[in-house]
Design a protein around this motif. Sequence first.
Motif, mmCIF file in Angstrom:
data_model
loop_
_atom_site.group_PDB
_atom_site.id
_atom_site.type_symbol
_atom_site.label_atom_id
_atom_site.label_comp_id
_atom_site.label_asym_id
_atom_site.label_seq_id
_atom_site.Cartn_x
_atom_site.Cartn_y
_atom_site.Cartn_z
ATOM 1 N N ASN A 45 0.777 -1.245 0.000
ATOM 2 C CA ASN A 45 0.000 0.000 0.000
ATOM 3 C C ASN A 45 0.802 1.285 0.000
ATOM 4 O O ASN A 45 0.280 2.341 -0.361
ATOM 5 N N VAL A 46 2.027 1.230 0.464
ATOM 6 C CA VAL A 46 2.709 2.486 0.777
ATOM 7 C C VAL A 46 3.996 2.693 -0.012
ATOM 8 O O VAL A 46 4.344 3.820 -0.356
ATOM 9 N N ASN A 47 4.680 1.632 -0.312
ATOM 10 C CA ASN A 47 6.092 1.722 -0.684
ATOM 11 C C ASN A 47 6.499 2.936 -1.522
ATOM 12 O O ASN A 47 5.996 3.155 -2.622
ATOM 13 N N ALA A 48 7.431 3.720 -0.985
ATOM 14 C CA ALA A 48 8.095 4.817 -1.700
ATOM 15 C C ALA A 48 9.317 5.187 -0.872
ATOM 16 O O ALA A 48 9.347 4.934 0.334
ATOM 17 N N ASN A 49 10.312 5.784 -1.539
ATOM 18 C CA ASN A 49 11.535 6.113 -0.793
ATOM 19 C C ASN A 49 11.255 7.241 0.210
ATOM 20 O O ASN A 49 10.486 8.153 -0.067
ATOM 21 N N VAL A 50 11.928 7.130 1.377
ATOM 22 C CA VAL A 50 11.647 8.078 2.465
ATOM 23 C C VAL A 50 12.462 9.363 2.322
ATOM 24 O O VAL A 50 13.509 9.375 1.672
ATOM 25 N N HIS A 51 11.947 10.436 2.920
ATOM 26 C CA HIS A 51 12.638 11.727 3.021
ATOM 27 C C HIS A 51 12.910 12.384 1.669
ATOM 28 O O HIS A 51 13.633 13.348 1.603
ATOM 29 N N ARG A 52 12.365 11.850 0.564
ATOM 30 C CA ARG A 52 12.811 12.345 -0.737
ATOM 31 C C ARG A 52 11.700 12.956 -1.571
ATOM 32 O O ARG A 52 11.963 13.810 -2.397
ATOM 33 N N GLY A 53 10.469 12.482 -1.379
ATOM 34 C CA GLY A 53 9.440 12.898 -2.327
ATOM 35 C C GLY A 53 8.463 13.877 -1.720
ATOM 36 O O GLY A 53 8.207 13.844 -0.513
ATOM 37 N N TYR A 56 2.546 11.802 -2.081
ATOM 38 C CA TYR A 56 1.791 11.217 -0.962
ATOM 39 C C TYR A 56 2.469 9.979 -0.369
ATOM 40 O O TYR A 56 2.659 9.867 0.841
ATOM 41 N N LEU A 57 2.825 9.043 -1.275
ATOM 42 C CA LEU A 57 3.373 7.777 -0.772
ATOM 43 C C LEU A 57 4.694 7.989 -0.040
ATOM 44 O O LEU A 57 4.958 7.381 1.001
ATOM 45 N N SER A 58 5.530 8.862 -0.586
ATOM 46 C CA SER A 58 6.827 9.118 0.049
ATOM 47 C C SER A 58 6.609 9.717 1.444
ATOM 48 O O SER A 58 7.308 9.373 2.404
ATOM 49 N N GLN A 59 5.621 10.594 1.534
ATOM 50 C CA GLN A 59 5.370 11.213 2.838
ATOM 51 C C GLN A 59 4.816 10.204 3.831
ATOM 52 O O GLN A 59 5.161 10.224 5.009
ATOM 53 N N GLU A 60 3.984 9.290 3.326
ATOM 54 C CA GLU A 60 3.436 8.280 4.224
ATOM 55 C C GLU A 60 4.541 7.307 4.672
ATOM 56 O O GLU A 60 4.612 6.923 5.846
ATOM 57 N N ALA A 61 5.401 6.915 3.735
ATOM 58 C CA ALA A 61 6.515 6.011 4.088
ATOM 59 C C ALA A 61 7.437 6.696 5.093
ATOM 60 O O ALA A 61 7.915 6.066 6.048
ATOM 61 N N THR A 62 7.669 7.994 4.890
ATOM 62 C CA THR A 62 8.526 8.749 5.818
ATOM 63 C C THR A 62 7.891 8.802 7.205
ATOM 64 O O THR A 62 8.564 8.630 8.224
#
Length: 411
Positions: A45-53, A56-62
């Motif tokens: 549901n979430v996967n995206a690189n953290v602290h970089r984007g 939405y997904l990056s912020q949720e992963a972060t």
Amino acid sequence: MNIHRADFPILNREVYGKPLVYLDNGATTQKPQCVIDAITKEYLNVNANVHRGVHYLSQEATRLYEEARETVRAFINADSIEEIIFTRGTTESINLVAASFGEAFLREGNEVIVTEMEHHSNIVPWQLLRSRKGIVLKVCPITDEGRLNLEALEQLFTPKTRLLACTHVSNVLGTVNPVADIIRMAHAHDVPVLIDGAQSVPHMPLDVHALDADFYAFSGHKVYGPTGIGVLYGKQKWLELMPPYMGGGEMIGKVSFEHTTFNVLPYKFEAGTPDYVAAHGLAAALDFVSCIGMDKIQEYEHELTRYAREQMALIPGMQFYGPSDNAVISFNVAAPPLGKAGRGTSLIHHLDLGTLLDRLGIAVRTGHHCAEPLMHRLGIEGTVRASLALYNTKEEIDALVAGIDRVRKMF
Ligand code: PLP
């Protein structure tokens, strides 16, 4: 029956057509369904690189990654999230301190104290530093009972001592070291202390603030979390003064070819894409054990360890190594005497014993357990080690005892 077993799906499987009796928890623990779910759901549901984007997904992963850091902070009672660095595990945490603290504070002729009961992870990084910087490694001996000789330790401190690196719990002897006293002793000499918590964090409540440890290292996979994630706790006053361990993305402030500035804590020590999914999995594992209660886990495992030692002691030829204070039982077994001559008091080889137990579905560890200097001290090549976790039962201990007895009679 143990009510928590049902949370660990793998424990239902069979090996060689026999129910699995998993007693290799010192090496790694099995994972509860909630950890497996946390990892699966993040990838689903979430996967995206953290602290970089900005997306939405990056912020949720972060958010999940940083919430995991807060979960770790609360679990060990650190003062702030700046003091929680995610690493790959205990080994990487100790290497980080050896490299970075070593770079900042250690000069030729300075002394680092370790102990005779350390895992290779808390010996070799200091030897690498010795090759690079000419530091001196001093070793605190153990007693014949398998405890640290604290009088000898006191004598090792000199004006040149810069660090004491010591395990909280021995992965071979099961000794729980009096780390609060040891830290007090070192601090009285103005010496900071690194504690290897690989075998303590899964088994007892931890309060790094009360303990006053300067550094504390542990691995996620030994506390029901995923592989590939671990923690270095460090007092902020040290971490601020220490240079980065690795260079790359995330750990920087500004980069030009002439000059680079570094990020604030804890990111200064987290170069590259971290294993953010594993961090989230680790948080799920820590929530899981917190829900049960670390004090309850400790109590249960103490009782199980006591029961195991008692039952195993009834096996003729049983030889224990160390006091088994906590969830770890190392042993060898003498083969039955050969005929009337009474020869044959030789030990059954630990590898033979482990291999034959495996055929009965019982998973134990054999060998030197990454503690070769300790084996030299004990005058043996290796042991069999049964290491317990919150899901083990007295029935499994009975199966181990029956298994050892059966193997013994085969010799
Ligand atoms: N220290 C101790 C006392 C251990 O028992 C272990 C692993 O068995 C380690 C360090 C290394 O842990 P990891 O391989 O997870 O880095």
